[in-house]
Design a protein around this motif. Structure first.
Motif, PDB file in Angstrom:
ATOM      1  N   PRO A  32       0.783  -1.237   0.000  1.00 49.38           N
ATOM      2  CA  PRO A  32       0.000   0.000   0.000  1.00 49.38           C
ATOM      3  C   PRO A  32       0.819   1.293   0.000  1.00 49.38           C
ATOM      4  O   PRO A  32       0.326   2.325  -0.438  1.00 49.38           O
ATOM      5  N   LEU A  33       2.062   1.257   0.475  1.00 49.14           N
ATOM      6  CA  LEU A  33       2.880   2.473   0.478  1.00 49.14           C
ATOM      7  C   LEU A  33       3.890   2.515  -0.673  1.00 49.14           C
ATOM      8  O   LEU A  33       4.892   3.224  -0.617  1.00 49.14           O
ATOM      9  N   TRP A  34       3.598   1.768  -1.723  1.00 48.53           N
ATOM     10  CA  TRP A  34       4.456   1.769  -2.909  1.00 48.53           C
ATOM     11  C   TRP A  34       4.619   3.182  -3.472  1.00 48.53           C
ATOM     12  O   TRP A  34       5.675   3.544  -3.977  1.00 48.53           O
ATOM     13  N   PHE A  35       3.584   4.005  -3.376  1.00 45.73           N
ATOM     14  CA  PHE A  35       3.664   5.364  -3.925  1.00 45.73           C
ATOM     15  C   PHE A  35       4.786   6.175  -3.265  1.00 45.73           C
ATOM     16  O   PHE A  35       5.317   7.100  -3.874  1.00 45.73           O
ATOM     17  N   LEU A  36       5.177   5.827  -2.053  1.00 43.90           N
ATOM     18  CA  LEU A  36       6.328   6.468  -1.409  1.00 43.90           C
ATOM     19  C   LEU A  36       7.633   5.743  -1.739  1.00 43.90           C
ATOM     20  O   LEU A  36       8.652   6.368  -2.002  1.00 43.90           O
ATOM     21  N   HIS A  37       7.600   4.426  -1.722  1.00 47.72           N
ATOM     22  CA  HIS A  37       8.817   3.622  -1.911  1.00 47.72           C
ATOM     23  C   HIS A  37       9.284   3.581  -3.365  1.00 47.72           C
ATOM     24  O   HIS A  37      10.464   3.398  -3.633  1.00 47.72           O
ATOM     25  N   ARG A  38       8.354   3.768  -4.299  1.00 41.78           N
ATOM     26  CA  ARG A  38       8.684   3.685  -5.726  1.00 41.78           C
ATOM     27  C   ARG A  38       9.874   4.572  -6.087  1.00 41.78           C
ATOM     28  O   ARG A  38      10.700   4.209  -6.920  1.00 41.78           O
ATOM     29  N   SER A  39       9.993   5.716  -5.461  1.00 42.91           N
ATOM     30  CA  SER A  39      11.085   6.647  -5.762  1.00 42.91           C
ATOM     31  C   SER A  39      12.455   6.003  -5.544  1.00 42.91           C
ATOM     32  O   SER A  39      13.447   6.444  -6.126  1.00 42.91           O
ATOM     33  N   HIS A  40      12.511   4.978  -4.739  1.00 43.79           N
ATOM     34  CA  HIS A  40      13.783   4.299  -4.467  1.00 43.79           C
ATOM     35  C   HIS A  40      14.146   3.303  -5.563  1.00 43.79           C
ATOM     36  O   HIS A  40      15.290   2.879  -5.663  1.00 43.79           O
ATOM     37  N   HIS A  41      13.193   2.940  -6.384  1.00 45.90           N
ATOM     38  CA  HIS A  41      13.427   1.937  -7.425  1.00 45.90           C
ATOM     39  C   HIS A  41      13.618   2.533  -8.811  1.00 45.90           C
ATOM     40  O   HIS A  41      13.761   1.785  -9.771  1.00 45.90           O
ATOM     41  N   VAL A  42      13.587   3.822  -8.935  1.00 45.96           N
ATOM     42  CA  VAL A  42      13.793   4.469 -10.239  1.00 45.96           C
ATOM     43  C   VAL A  42      14.949   5.453 -10.127  1.00 45.96           C
ATOM     44  O   VAL A  42      15.159   6.069  -9.089  1.00 45.96           O
ATOM     45  N   ARG A  43      15.684   5.584 -11.214  1.00 47.60           N
ATOM     46  CA  ARG A  43      16.791   6.551 -11.228  1.00 47.60           C
ATOM     47  C   ARG A  43      16.231   7.964 -11.300  1.00 47.60           C
ATOM     48  O   ARG A  43      15.273   8.218 -12.011  1.00 47.60           O
ATOM     49  N   HIS A  44      16.865   8.850 -10.545  1.00 44.01           N
ATOM     50  CA  HIS A  44      16.457  10.247 -10.569  1.00 44.01           C
ATOM     51  C   HIS A  44      17.638  11.103 -10.143  1.00 44.01           C
ATOM     52  O   HIS A  44      18.551  10.633  -9.467  1.00 44.01           O
ATOM     53  N   HIS A  46      17.672  13.630  -8.091  1.00 44.40           N
ATOM     54  CA  HIS A  46      17.447  14.324  -6.827  1.00 44.40           C
ATOM     55  C   HIS A  46      18.219  13.678  -5.675  1.00 44.40           C
ATOM     56  O   HIS A  46      18.278  12.454  -5.586  1.00 44.40           O
ATOM     57  N   PRO A  47      18.776  14.471  -4.765  1.00 47.51           N
ATOM     58  CA  PRO A  47      19.493  13.893  -3.616  1.00 47.51           C
ATOM     59  C   PRO A  47      18.548  13.309  -2.568  1.00 47.51           C
ATOM     60  O   PRO A  47      18.948  12.495  -1.757  1.00 47.51           O
ATOM     61  N   VAL A  48      17.296  13.722  -2.590  1.00 45.22           N
ATOM     62  CA  VAL A  48      16.300  13.243  -1.632  1.00 45.22           C
ATOM     63  C   VAL A  48      15.175  12.595  -2.420  1.00 45.22           C
ATOM     64  O   VAL A  48      14.843  13.023  -3.523  1.00 45.22           O
ATOM     65  N   GLU A  49      14.588  11.547  -1.850  1.00 42.11           N
ATOM     66  CA  GLU A  49      13.481  10.852  -2.518  1.00 42.11           C
ATOM     67  C   GLU A  49      12.329  10.656  -1.532  1.00 42.11           C
ATOM     68  O   GLU A  49      12.530  10.732  -0.320  1.00 42.11           O
ATOM     69  N   ARG A  50      11.149  10.417  -2.055  1.00 41.53           N
ATOM     70  CA  ARG A  50       9.975  10.211  -1.184  1.00 41.53           C
ATOM     71  C   ARG A  50      10.205   9.085  -0.189  1.00 41.53           C
ATOM     72  O   ARG A  50       9.723   9.126   0.935  1.00 41.53           O
ATOM     73  N   ASN A  51      10.943   8.078  -0.608  1.00 45.09           N
ATOM     74  CA  ASN A  51      11.241   6.933   0.247  1.00 45.09           C
ATOM     75  C   ASN A  51      11.931   7.354   1.552  1.00 45.09           C
ATOM     76  O   ASN A  51      11.834   6.665   2.560  1.00 45.09           O
ATOM     77  N   ASP A  52      12.602   8.495   1.554  1.00 44.43           N
ATOM     78  CA  ASP A  52      13.284   8.979   2.754  1.00 44.43           C
ATOM     79  C   ASP A  52      12.315   9.316   3.885  1.00 44.43           C
ATOM     80  O   ASP A  52      12.731   9.455   5.032  1.00 44.43           O
TER      81      ASP A  52
END
Length: 169
Positions: A32-44, A46-52
């Motif tokens: 259910p919290l994939w929308f936050l964790h997804r940022s950790h599985h894609v290249r970007h 940004h130094p900060v990601e939603r997963n943080d």
């Protein structure tokens, strides 16, 4: 509270956090919290990601336990210490060593740390929510330890071979 009890609670909490992190990662972050964790599985870039945000959540829980724990007199203070200790190890192993988010700790030649890195790379082979494997942090499947040992032995033998060919002769 005795020092022995405080240490026991801290170590038990640290150990439990490895199971908890695995469970939360597999069933909640990839659920259910994939929308936050997804940022950790894609290249970007940004130094900060939603997963943080997960780091902030556990940091807040730990801080609340510290603040209400009466300077170590109450058992939950030491639970907070265990959570904070796990979070610190998580940061250095996962964010610094594996993902290189800070560049002061280069890849290690240590068999265990290489196995951790291999398991984590396996986890990131999929960029989607489903199909990932290896959800833990510190516990490594024996197959990755064996692969890391074999790779280390192969590198040693290649170094010895190259070194002996370049020597006087």
């Amino acid at each position: 509270m005795t020092a022995f009890a405080a240490l026991g609670i801290t170590l038990a909490t640290f150990g439990f956090m490895e199971f908890w992190a695995w469970f939360m990662h597999k069933y909640v972050q990839h659920g259910p919290l994939w929308f936050l964790h997804r940022s950790h599985h894609v290249r970007h870039p940004h130094p900060v990601e939603r997963n943080d945000l997960f780091f902030l959540i556990y940091g807040a829980i730990s801080a609340a336990l510290f603040i209400t724990g009466d300077n170590g007199a109450r058992w939950w203070f030491w639970v907070g210490v265990g959570i904070a200790a796990y979070g610190t190890v998580y940061f250095f192993v996962h964010d610094v060593l594996i993902h290189g988010r800070l560049r002061f700790w280069k890849k290690s030649d240590n068999t265990y740390l290489r196995a951790l890195n291999m398991a984590h790379k396996t986890h990131h082979k999929t960029q989607g929510r489903d199909g990932s494997a290896e959800f833990g942090l510190l516990w490594v499947s024996p197959k990755y330890l064996e692969l890391a040992r074999k790779r280390r032995q192969k590198l040693k033998s290649e170094k010895m071979k190259t070194g002996s060919e370049m020597g006087p002769g």
